[in-house]
Design a protein around this motif. Structure first.
Motif, short mmCIF file in Angstrom:
data_model
loop_
_atom_site.label_atom_id
_atom_site.label_comp_id
_atom_site.label_asym_id
_atom_site.label_seq_id
_atom_site.Cartn_x
_atom_site.Cartn_y
_atom_site.Cartn_z
N LEU A 1 0.97 -1.31 0.02
CA LEU A 1 -0.05 -0.07 -0.09
C LEU A 1 0.99 1.26 0.06
N LEU A 2 1.68 1.32 0.67
CA LEU A 2 2.89 2.36 0.72
C LEU A 2 3.41 2.52 -0.58
N ALA A 3 4.01 1.44 -1.31
CA ALA A 3 4.47 1.26 -2.57
C ALA A 3 3.60 2.17 -3.68
N ILE A 4 2.08 1.99 -3.30
CA ILE A 4 1.20 2.78 -4.19
C ILE A 4 1.01 4.34 -3.79
N ILE A 5 0.93 4.39 -2.42
CA ILE A 5 0.56 5.76 -1.85
C ILE A 5 1.60 6.90 -1.95
N VAL A 6 2.95 6.14 -1.74
CA VAL A 6 4.11 7.27 -1.97
C VAL A 6 4.21 7.79 -3.34
N PRO A 7 4.59 7.04 -4.22
CA PRO A 7 4.76 7.47 -5.66
C PRO A 7 3.37 8.27 -6.08
N GLY A 8 2.17 7.71 -5.86
CA GLY A 8 0.88 8.25 -6.04
C GLY A 8 0.78 9.64 -5.48
N VAL A 9 1.34 9.92 -4.36
CA VAL A 9 1.38 11.40 -3.57
C VAL A 9 2.22 12.26 -4.63
N ILE A 10 3.47 11.84 -4.87
CA ILE A 10 4.43 12.74 -5.48
C ILE A 10 3.71 12.83 -6.96
N ALA A 11 3.12 11.96 -7.52
CA ALA A 11 2.64 12.12 -8.87
C ALA A 11 1.36 13.24 -9.01
N VAL A 12 0.72 12.95 -7.98
CA VAL A 12 -0.48 14.16 -7.82
C VAL A 12 -0.24 15.55 -7.62
N LEU A 13 1.05 15.50 -6.55
CA LEU A 13 1.51 16.90 -6.36
C LEU A 13 2.10 17.57 -7.82
N VAL A 14 2.79 16.56 -8.60
CA VAL A 14 3.28 17.04 -9.81
C VAL A 14 2.26 17.46 -10.80
N LEU A 15 1.39 16.61 -11.00
CA LEU A 15 0.14 16.69 -12.15
C LEU A 15 -0.73 17.79 -11.78
N ARG A 16 -1.12 18.29 -10.28
CA ARG A 16 -1.75 19.44 -9.93
C ARG A 16 -1.31 20.58 -10.23
N LEU A 17 0.33 20.55 -10.49
CA LEU A 17 0.68 22.02 -10.92
C LEU A 17 0.69 22.29 -12.36
N ALA A 18 0.53 21.02 -13.13
CA ALA A 18 0.39 21.10 -14.52
C ALA A 18 -1.18 21.06 -15.04
N GLU A 19 -1.99 20.49 -14.53
CA GLU A 19 -3.51 20.42 -14.88
C GLU A 19 -4.00 21.71 -15.15
N PRO A 20 -4.01 22.65 -14.40
CA PRO A 20 -4.51 23.90 -14.49
C PRO A 20 -4.17 24.71 -16.10
N PHE A 21 -2.98 24.40 -16.51
CA PHE A 21 -2.56 25.11 -17.84
C PHE A 21 -3.33 24.44 -18.97
N PHE A 22 -3.63 23.30 -18.78
CA PHE A 22 -4.25 22.35 -19.87
C PHE A 22 -5.94 22.06 -19.78
N PHE A 23 -6.29 22.15 -18.47
CA PHE A 23 -7.84 21.86 -18.33
C PHE A 23 -8.40 22.78 -17.54
N ASP A 24 -7.89 24.01 -17.22
CA ASP A 24 -8.52 24.85 -16.30
C ASP A 24 -8.70 24.33 -14.97
N ARG A 25 -10.26 24.15 -14.52
CA ARG A 25 -10.35 23.47 -13.30
C ARG A 25 -10.64 22.01 -13.27
N HIS A 26 -10.47 21.52 -14.41
CA HIS A 26 -10.77 19.99 -14.67
C HIS A 26 -9.42 19.58 -14.28
N ARG A 27 -9.71 18.07 -13.66
CA ARG A 27 -8.44 17.10 -13.26
C ARG A 27 -8.66 15.98 -13.70
N PRO A 28 -8.38 15.68 -15.04
CA PRO A 28 -8.56 14.30 -15.40
C PRO A 28 -7.37 13.23 -15.27
N TRP A 29 -6.35 13.97 -15.38
CA TRP A 29 -4.84 13.03 -15.06
C TRP A 29 -4.99 12.67 -13.56
N THR A 30 -5.15 13.57 -12.63
CA THR A 30 -5.17 13.02 -11.08
C THR A 30 -6.47 12.30 -10.92
#
Length: 265
Positions: free
Chosen positions: A19-48
């Protein structure tokens, strides 16, 4: 303290590690994707949203809970309501569709869980009537962004064997949000593992401590199962007020709660 014996500890350690092997990389990925999504999808969050659903689905398989879906999740945005039996509901309901959880404000301050809840975009609501307008605007913004909002109208968790009366006050924000808004009732039925005499094995309610209950569930092998029943969505505008709406949704959710749940192998 939960009763964990013998190989249960090995199973527990293995599952927590996975579970930690899923959660830890997932947290890092979400943090990165949340920074990028607004530039492409406004308030939508399809990647995360896709990442969140995949992580929940993977977590459900790590835990080993047999999953059975009946009916179909609605495709349009709107709200989803379900009975609330356990912290396991996150996995049972999040595996079926991309949803945004709506939770009581206190959860935001829970160690660890509060951080993860905020990370996945949980909407926190307060019972303070002075915040009603602000919260209504927040829910409308989430719906306008195309999200499905999941909340638990019972207001608390149960032993998983019953459905408590739905609190109509929780529907006040939805009755005047928009014409044509639909809400889908969902029933979650847990089935205890074979050999366990307590049918409420997965229920977490009352003054039960979270830690021991998680140890009990995560150390169990083999696991039981969960049935997630999706009922037909109903239109908010078909009901004269929030009380009638709450009663209709409660009846739908309650209708699929069998006296003794059974899950095919």
């Amino acid at each position: 303290m939960a009763h964990v014996k013998g190989t249960g500890w090995l199973i527990l350690v293995l599952r927590v590690a996975l579970l930690l092997a899923i959660i830890v990389p997932g947290v890092i990925a979400v943090l990165v994707l949340r920074l990028a999504e607004p530039f492409f999808f406004d308030r939508h969050r399809p990647w995360t949203a896709r990442l969140q659903r995949w992580a929940i689905w993977a977590g459900l398989h790590v835990i080993g809970l047999r999953y059975r879906r009946e009916g179909r999740p609605m495709q349009s945005h709107g709200a989803v309501v379900a009975n609330h039996a356990s912290w396991m509901d996150i996995f049972a309901l999040g595996a079926g569709q991309a949803i945004t959880f709506v939770s009581k404000a206190e959860v935001a301050g829970w160690p660890g869980i509060g951080f993860l809840a905020r990370l996945v975009g949980t909407v926190f609501i307060s019972r303070d009537p002075r915040q009603a307008d602000a919260q209504r605007n927040q829910l409308k913004a989430e719906l306008d962004a195309g999200r499905k909002l999941l909340f638990f109208p019972e207001g608390t968790s149960t032993d998983g064997m019953r459905v408590l009366p739905f609190k109509s006050s929780l529907f006040a924000a939805f009755t005047d949000l928009e014409a044509g808004l639909r809400i889908q009732p969902v029933t979650v039925v847990y089935v205890a593992p074979d050999g366990v005499e307590e049918p409420r094995f997965y229920g977490w309610w009352g003054d039960m401590d979270l830690g021991p209950h998680m140890l009990q569930v995560l150390s169990r092998f083999p696991q039981g199962g969960v049935r997630v029943i999706y009922h037909e969505p109903i239109s908010v505008s078909d009901y004269p007020d929030r009380k009638a709406l709450a009663r209709a949704l409660e009846a739908k959710v309650r209708s699929a709660m069998p006296p003794e749940a059974a899950l095919p192998g």
